[in-house]
Design a protein around this motif. Structure first.
Motif, mmCIF file in Angstrom:
data_model
loop_
_atom_site.group_PDB
_atom_site.id
_atom_site.type_symbol
_atom_site.label_atom_id
_atom_site.label_comp_id
_atom_site.label_asym_id
_atom_site.label_seq_id
_atom_site.Cartn_x
_atom_site.Cartn_y
_atom_site.Cartn_z
ATOM 1 N N MET A 1 1.149 -1.312 0.076
ATOM 2 C CA MET A 1 0.386 0.112 0.037
ATOM 3 C C MET A 1 1.005 1.500 -0.034
ATOM 4 S SD MET A 1 -3.139 -0.493 2.431
ATOM 5 C CE MET A 1 -2.796 -0.568 4.063
ATOM 6 N N PRO A 2 1.888 1.221 1.369
ATOM 7 C CA PRO A 2 2.897 2.846 1.135
ATOM 8 C C PRO A 2 3.200 2.685 -0.679
ATOM 9 C CG PRO A 2 2.628 1.363 2.560
ATOM 10 C CD PRO A 2 2.017 0.801 1.726
ATOM 11 N N VAL A 3 3.435 2.029 -1.105
ATOM 12 C CA VAL A 3 4.516 2.072 -2.433
ATOM 13 C C VAL A 3 3.104 2.690 -3.518
ATOM 14 C CG1 VAL A 3 5.354 1.227 -4.762
ATOM 15 C CG2 VAL A 3 5.742 -0.232 -2.524
ATOM 16 N N VAL A 4 2.055 2.575 -3.082
ATOM 17 C CA VAL A 4 0.893 2.848 -4.579
ATOM 18 C C VAL A 4 0.567 4.202 -3.945
ATOM 19 C CG1 VAL A 4 -1.600 2.851 -4.914
ATOM 20 C CG2 VAL A 4 -0.179 0.896 -4.288
ATOM 21 N N ALA A 5 0.862 4.776 -2.516
ATOM 22 C CA ALA A 5 0.160 5.637 -2.483
ATOM 23 C C ALA A 5 2.284 7.073 -2.814
ATOM 24 C CB ALA A 5 0.485 6.174 -0.371
ATOM 25 N N SER A 6 2.664 6.455 -2.189
ATOM 26 C CA SER A 6 4.201 6.896 -2.747
ATOM 27 C C SER A 6 3.923 7.235 -4.444
ATOM 28 C CB SER A 6 5.266 6.673 -2.373
ATOM 29 O OG SER A 6 6.094 6.911 -2.647
ATOM 30 N N MET A 7 4.050 6.407 -5.330
ATOM 31 C CA MET A 7 4.381 6.829 -6.560
ATOM 32 C C MET A 7 2.394 8.162 -6.948
ATOM 33 S SD MET A 7 6.529 5.484 -7.643
ATOM 34 C CE MET A 7 6.202 4.974 -9.362
ATOM 35 N N GLY A 8 1.649 8.011 -6.353
ATOM 36 C CA GLY A 8 1.157 8.696 -6.747
ATOM 37 C C GLY A 8 0.466 10.252 -6.629
ATOM 38 N N GLY A 9 1.781 10.329 -5.026
ATOM 39 C CA GLY A 9 1.845 11.701 -4.582
ATOM 40 C C GLY A 9 2.421 12.199 -5.507
ATOM 41 N N VAL A 10 3.375 11.492 -5.719
ATOM 42 C CA VAL A 10 5.133 11.960 -6.762
ATOM 43 C C VAL A 10 5.227 12.331 -7.449
ATOM 44 C CG1 VAL A 10 7.336 11.609 -7.533
ATOM 45 C CG2 VAL A 10 7.166 10.945 -5.752
ATOM 46 N N ALA A 11 3.709 11.053 -8.472
ATOM 47 C CA ALA A 11 3.396 11.889 -10.260
ATOM 48 C C ALA A 11 2.329 13.218 -9.654
ATOM 49 C CB ALA A 11 2.279 11.008 -10.101
ATOM 50 N N GLY A 12 2.122 13.667 -8.826
ATOM 51 C CA GLY A 12 0.630 14.476 -8.563
ATOM 52 C C GLY A 12 1.464 15.995 -8.391
ATOM 53 N N THR A 13 2.667 15.615 -7.432
ATOM 54 C CA THR A 13 3.215 16.733 -6.799
ATOM 55 C C THR A 13 3.754 17.432 -8.418
ATOM 56 O OG1 THR A 13 3.378 16.181 -4.855
ATOM 57 C CG2 THR A 13 5.028 17.875 -5.699
ATOM 58 N N GLN A 14 4.921 16.255 -9.106
ATOM 59 C CA GLN A 14 5.374 16.729 -10.197
ATOM 60 C C GLN A 14 4.495 18.041 -10.926
ATOM 61 O OE1 GLN A 14 6.711 13.291 -12.087
ATOM 62 N NE2 GLN A 14 8.495 13.328 -10.947
ATOM 63 N N THR A 15 2.993 17.479 -11.585
ATOM 64 C CA THR A 15 1.783 18.363 -12.531
ATOM 65 C C THR A 15 1.636 19.476 -11.593
ATOM 66 O OG1 THR A 15 1.202 16.189 -13.298
ATOM 67 C CG2 THR A 15 0.079 17.381 -13.370
ATOM 68 N N LEU A 16 1.062 18.833 -10.376
ATOM 69 C CA LEU A 16 0.894 20.750 -9.687
ATOM 70 C C LEU A 16 1.850 21.301 -9.402
ATOM 71 C CD1 LEU A 16 -1.382 21.114 -7.650
ATOM 72 C CD2 LEU A 16 0.292 20.447 -4.925
ATOM 73 N N THR A 17 3.082 21.170 -9.186
ATOM 74 C CA THR A 17 4.333 21.757 -9.338
ATOM 75 C C THR A 17 3.628 22.628 -10.894
ATOM 76 O OG1 THR A 17 5.565 21.075 -7.305
ATOM 77 C CG2 THR A 17 6.632 23.323 -8.757
ATOM 78 N N LEU A 18 4.090 22.217 -11.690
ATOM 79 C CA LEU A 18 3.886 22.369 -12.730
ATOM 80 C C LEU A 18 2.907 23.974 -13.497
ATOM 81 C CD1 LEU A 18 5.304 21.956 -15.777
ATOM 82 C CD2 LEU A 18 3.959 21.427 -16.501
ATOM 83 N N VAL A 19 1.841 23.369 -13.152
ATOM 84 C CA VAL A 19 0.156 23.862 -13.298
ATOM 85 C C VAL A 19 0.673 25.398 -12.388
ATOM 86 C CG1 VAL A 19 -1.982 24.148 -13.360
ATOM 87 C CG2 VAL A 19 -0.381 21.405 -14.120
ATOM 88 N N THR A 20 0.894 25.163 -10.695
ATOM 89 C CA THR A 20 1.045 25.822 -10.062
ATOM 90 C C THR A 20 1.771 27.202 -10.531
ATOM 91 O OG1 THR A 20 0.520 24.988 -8.264
ATOM 92 C CG2 THR A 20 0.774 26.933 -7.924
ATOM 93 N N ARG A 21 3.069 26.588 -11.241
ATOM 94 C CA ARG A 21 3.987 28.052 -11.362
ATOM 95 C C ARG A 21 3.049 29.022 -13.016
ATOM 96 N NH1 ARG A 21 7.383 28.375 -15.585
ATOM 97 N NH2 ARG A 21 8.945 29.444 -15.228
ATOM 98 N N GLY A 22 2.696 27.680 -13.696
ATOM 99 C CA GLY A 22 1.668 28.528 -14.697
ATOM 100 C C GLY A 22 0.832 29.520 -14.104
ATOM 101 N N ILE A 23 0.112 28.490 -13.894
ATOM 102 C CA ILE A 23 -0.702 30.093 -12.940
ATOM 103 C C ILE A 23 -0.232 31.337 -12.364
ATOM 104 C CG2 ILE A 23 -2.241 30.531 -10.882
ATOM 105 C CD1 ILE A 23 -3.234 27.491 -11.796
ATOM 106 N N ALA A 24 0.576 31.280 -11.911
ATOM 107 C CA ALA A 24 1.558 32.514 -10.914
ATOM 108 C C ALA A 24 1.933 33.423 -12.418
ATOM 109 C CB ALA A 24 2.320 31.970 -10.354
ATOM 110 N N LEU A 25 1.988 32.705 -13.329
ATOM 111 C CA LEU A 25 2.552 33.050 -14.589
ATOM 112 C C LEU A 25 1.803 33.780 -16.236
ATOM 113 C CD1 LEU A 25 6.046 31.152 -15.220
ATOM 114 C CD2 LEU A 25 5.827 33.889 -13.758
#
Length: 451
Positions: A322-346
């Motif tokens: 279970m922790p492997v599933v949660a960790s991979m989803g969190g990392v994938a989401g954080t990558q996209t979240l960071t990119l989109v949040t920066r895009g919104i700021a710009l």
């Protein structure tokens, strides 16, 4: 410089402890205001006032601008009014306006009374604009000349201004050119001033169409304009085009730094300007709120797990994976979240490209999801010798990575729509989504296929 200050911090601390009155004065004197402020914020509370007492009077005002709000108020409260008046007298209008709310009323009144009528008007002008706008950033002492005068006259004017004021305005790279009604008509770069014949008129060599900003433009947009156009300064004009002041690159750098600090610290629920030695009770209360929010999200994930308690009891491997599933989803989401949040700021993300962006991120998520689902399927089969468990694990991995990509794109946009800063709340909401959906898909598939 970072290493130097870290090393100096220990020497200054020792000197202050041995002699709180004069012990560190020789060490403090070479420091710039920004460096002195950084050392101040790094010292424990017991050494801050001894350090402050040994800072040169003419430097204290600049140091006050650099330290965080709580420490600034603390230092002002422990500084006599005469010292405050002396150190603030030579400061620029925008800097005085930034400090005014924290200053004792008698000091503010004395400063205003000591100003000539022109400086008093400029001070009142800067005060009326919020700190996070172009008007709050601008220096109202913009140096302006007329277009019909010669460069020789401009040079003479600058020499007189230097004698009168003791120095020219900071970061002076150009002069504003105005007409008889103080309307901005162009900009005279200093490079043109010193490279053309002195009998040339300003209007012949000035640059027209230079970027200007209005006083209520948000400071974040001003910073973006400076970055996009590589500006060193920009005039501030009202709706009728009349010159109000100018913004220089040092003010914009402060805005950029504050934005970066706010985003990084906000993700952890910390103040914009955290104090390393802030009072324990106050810090505990502020952090408790963020911990409480994270606790709620953790209980949501735990509730999802609880729905499949019987399945976990029968297949112990589920609890291991279970922790492997949660960790991979969190990392994938954080990558996209960071990119989109920066895009919104710009301002790079809007309705015109929203769904294309979602499709783009889902495609990336699908490619990575397929690859890593194959990898974890093989690992699970090799580890536990159960191909069905491997297939369930791989399918859940694909689902959670796709969820992370979708959530990382849509969550910051949804938060912005309701007026919540994505940089502050995006991570918490994302973690809840990826954990809950990841556990549900993994455990749900396991219940259907394995049991």
């Amino acid at each position: 410089m970072k290493t130097k200050l870290n090393e100096l911090l220990g020497v200054i601390s020792t000197a202050l402890e041995s002699d709180p009155v004069q012990g560190a004065r020789m060490l403090i004197e070479p420091l710039s205001p920004a460096e002195a402020a950084r050392v101040l914020e790094s010292l424990p509370n017991s050494l801050r006032l001894p350090f402050w007492s040994q800072v040169e009077v003419d430097k204290k005002g600049e140091v006050l601008l650099e330290v965080h709000d709580d420490l600034r108020r603390h230092l002002i409260n422990h500084t006599d009014e005469d010292t405050l008046f002396i150190t603030l007298s030579a400061m620029q209008m925008d800097e005085l306006a930034d400090l005014e709310e924290d200053l004792p009323i008698p000091v503010v009144n004395a400063m205003v009374q000591a100003m000539d009528s022109q400086r008093r008007q400029r001070f009142a002008l800067v005060k009326q604009y919020p700190d996070d706008t172009a008007g709050g950033l601008m220096d109202a002492d913009a140096t302006a000349v007329r277009g019909d005068v010669t460069l020789k006259a401009v040079l003479r004017y600058l020499r007189r201004a230097r004698v009168r004021e003791g120095a020219l305005p900071e970061h002076l790279d150009s002069l504003m050119v105005v007409d008889r009604n103080n309307r901005l008509v162009g900009v005279l770069p200093l490079s043109a001033l010193v490279s053309y014949d002195v009998d040339t008129t300003v209007s012949e060599v000035m640059v027209q169409g230079e970027t200007s900003v209005t006083p209520l433009k948000p400071s974040a947009e001003v910073a973006r304009i400076f970055e996009d156009q590589d500006l060193l300064s920009a005039p501030v004009v009202d709706d009728q085009g009349r010159l109000l002041g100018r913004i220089t690159v040092d003010d914009v750098i402060d805005v950029m730094r504050d934005q970066a600090d706010r985003e990084i610290l906000g993700r952890a629920g910390l103040d914009k300007h955290p104090d390393l030695f802030a009072p324990v009770v106050g810090s505990s209360v502020r952090r408790a709120l963020w911990l409480g929010i994270n606790l709620v999200t953790a209980f949501i994930a735990a509730w999802v797990i609880g729905l499949f308690e019987a399945s976990i009891e029968q297949v112990v491997a589920l609890a291991i994976l279970m922790p492997v599933v949660a960790s991979m989803g969190g990392v994938a989401g954080t990558q996209t979240l960071t990119l989109v949040t920066r895009g919104i700021a710009l301002d790079q993300v809007g309705r015109s490209n929203l769904w294309r962006l979602v499709g783009h991120e889902l495609t990336i998520g699908g490619i990575n999801g397929l690859f890593w689902s194959l990898v974890v399927t093989a690992v699970a089969f090799y580890w536990f010798g159960d191909y069905q468990l491997g297939l369930v694990f791989g399918a859940a991995m694909l689902a959670v990575i796709l969820t992370g990509a979708a959530a990382g794109t849509l969550i910051p946009l949804a938060l912005k729509q309701v007026g919540v800063d994505p940089a502050l709340a995006g991570g918490v909401v994302l973690t809840t989504a990826t954990d809950a959906i990841g556990f549900f898909s993994f455990l749900g598939l396991a219940t259907l296929i394995l049991l």
